[in-house]
Design an enzyme around this catalytic site. Sequence first.
Site, PDB file in Angstrom:
ATOM      1  N   GLY A 116       0.775  -1.232   0.000  1.00 53.74           N
ATOM      2  CA  GLY A 116       0.000   0.000   0.000  1.00 53.74           C
ATOM      3  C   GLY A 116       0.801   1.273   0.000  1.00 53.74           C
TER       4      GLY A 116
ATOM      5  CE  LYS B  89       5.411  -2.672  -3.150  1.00 52.91           C
ATOM      6  NZ  LYS B  89       4.603  -2.293  -1.966  1.00 52.91           N
TER       7      LYS B  89
ATOM      8  CD  GLU C  29     -10.351  -1.625  26.307  1.00 52.21           C
ATOM      9  OE1 GLU C  29      -9.374  -0.878  26.074  1.00 52.21           O
ATOM     10  OE2 GLU C  29     -10.423  -2.805  25.897  1.00 52.21           O
TER      11      GLU C  29
ATOM     12  CG  ASP D 223      -4.497  -7.001  25.699  1.00 52.02           C
ATOM     13  OD1 ASP D 223      -4.386  -6.378  24.635  1.00 52.02           O
ATOM     14  OD2 ASP D 223      -5.411  -6.819  26.520  1.00 52.02           O
TER      15      ASP D 223
END
Length: 644
Positions: free
Chosen positions: A205, A208, A425, A500
């Site tokens: 992405g 190129k 969180e 995690d």
Amino acid sequence: MKKKNPNVRSLISYKQIFGWLAVFLLMVLIFNKSGEKQAVLDYSEFKQKVAAAEVSDLTVGQGDIAGLYKNAEGKFVPFTTVRMEDPNLVQELSAAKVKYKAQPDRSWVGNILFNIGWIILLVAVWWFIFIRPQRNDGKSALNFARSKAKMQDPSQQTVTFKDVAGCDEAKEELEDVIKFLKNPKKFQKLGGKLPKGVLLYGAPGTGKTLLAKAVAGEAGVSFFSASASEFVEMFVGVGAARVRDLFDQAKKNSPAIIFIDELDAVGRRRFAGIGGGHDEREQTLNQLLIELDGFESKQGIILMASTNRPDVLDPALIRPGRFDRHISVPAPDLKGREEILKVHAKKVKLGDDVDLKQVAKGTPGFVGADLANVINEAAILAARNDKEAVGQPDVEEAIERVIAGPQKKSRIISKHEQHVIAAHESGHTIVARLTNHSDPVHKVTIIPRGQALGYTLQLPLEDKFLTSKSELLDKLCILLAGRAAEEIVFGEITSGASDDLNKTMSYARKMVMELGMSEKLGPIALPNGEDGEVFLGRDLSRHTTFSDELARTIDEEILSLINQSYARAKEIITQHREGFDKLVATLLEKEVVEANEIDEILGLVPAAAPEVQPSQPEPSEPVKPAPKASKAVRPQAQQADLFE
């Protein structure tokens, strides 16, 4: 003088016509030879056979008579004879008790159709299978050995360097190619030769393919584009034939650029002697090497290719004299991201409140394709809400959609699970905000997005090319903070920390084995077993070159890093339990908490953002904690992977 497009060819050449006529006559001869031979009798001999009752199964037609007769060996064999005017024939056949039947008369139209109908059918089949497809881009059954590369005429080239942003160094390297194609004599009079092959490598992405098209557009030459996977087929030799045909077309239309996308599909290392190889792919690679050696720079042909796996390419392919110029196309920096956003925003109606520089700051690690997707998603969101222009909230929502996915508003979550998610969180957020070497917390939310039921979004203040040990230790602490918060609040743990834990193990292993950040082992780098044999699975070919004792020490160091980080996370949360509980309650009430509210809840003063440099040079050997240095590092969104 305008050159003819090689894809616009006559339907068929004279040589092909004569070839098909020869095949047609051969088939007719084979058809005639394959039929059963019939004896031809004189009518007088036929009458004698009838009188002797030596004929049977006669078919009496308008002009001939066919059937079986007894030969000298006493066997009945097919025969035919010309029918004469004989009014007594029927009586004689009845007297001899010979079985016969009359063949109905056909009109002259029927005779013609009967005799040449199968020829018409053969020609029709030939037309639909071989000739007709040639009028549709030459995709006929006989063209499977021709190259499938698409050619763009110089007059059709619309992409230039104005459409490419964020890779100024790569554009400067490609200027030599453009100047050579425009004025080759300038280089030839000094004895200089332009590299035959230019290899563009970088993360997916980064632009190129767009760079290669821009080179062709700037130079105003023919552009042949093909994917490396198009050369490899199940038929042996087809790939090599297509490579030859591609270079032949380019030579007829020189000066020209040949662009091969995803070169690693055909340019991987050849058979290493273990496990078996791929003969067709290797033949194709060998032919590509021969073609690279076969043309000279004076022919005006440049071969360009792109890959995001330069480490797996065959050394013979990337050596000097073939792909001897290697150009890195990295992920853009802050200035580059802003320029890319401006390019894609030209086609979108933006509101006055949209600040592309601020958007660029909030998208570190994004490549050109990601930024284009952000602008497109923002335009879709604005159109969905019947807005006249794209606003800053639309762009921010688009960024989060690219990072974490769309919101799952319809997902029903119980109050207990919402409490678990909020605590998880909040643990990430508290530790991320209170550690000294972590990226600033942008926001925390318990609104489900994609596969995550909540996430903490951290955005760095500037682009980074090096990562310190302190930053990695803080990263481990932040990753484990969600699990630590669950244990502190509820006294038990859930499956929400699975992602995690995977990231924690990856970072810790990399610190010990590759980055030399272990106090007990010291500054050493050990093989991780990921680079095995090319043709064997990684699990089959993985092996270690160190002792069992050293392996035990490695495991101890990894566990030590993880356990220390986990204890540190629990300590930080416990010391700031009052602010932690307030953040959990606020999350349950609002579902989304921004950075300024987090600082207010914790009683902290927001740190002043440092001045952002417009661009930073990339060191020759950057050290990154990511598994593969070629991949862009996206903004870290600590996701609570809690599945129902």
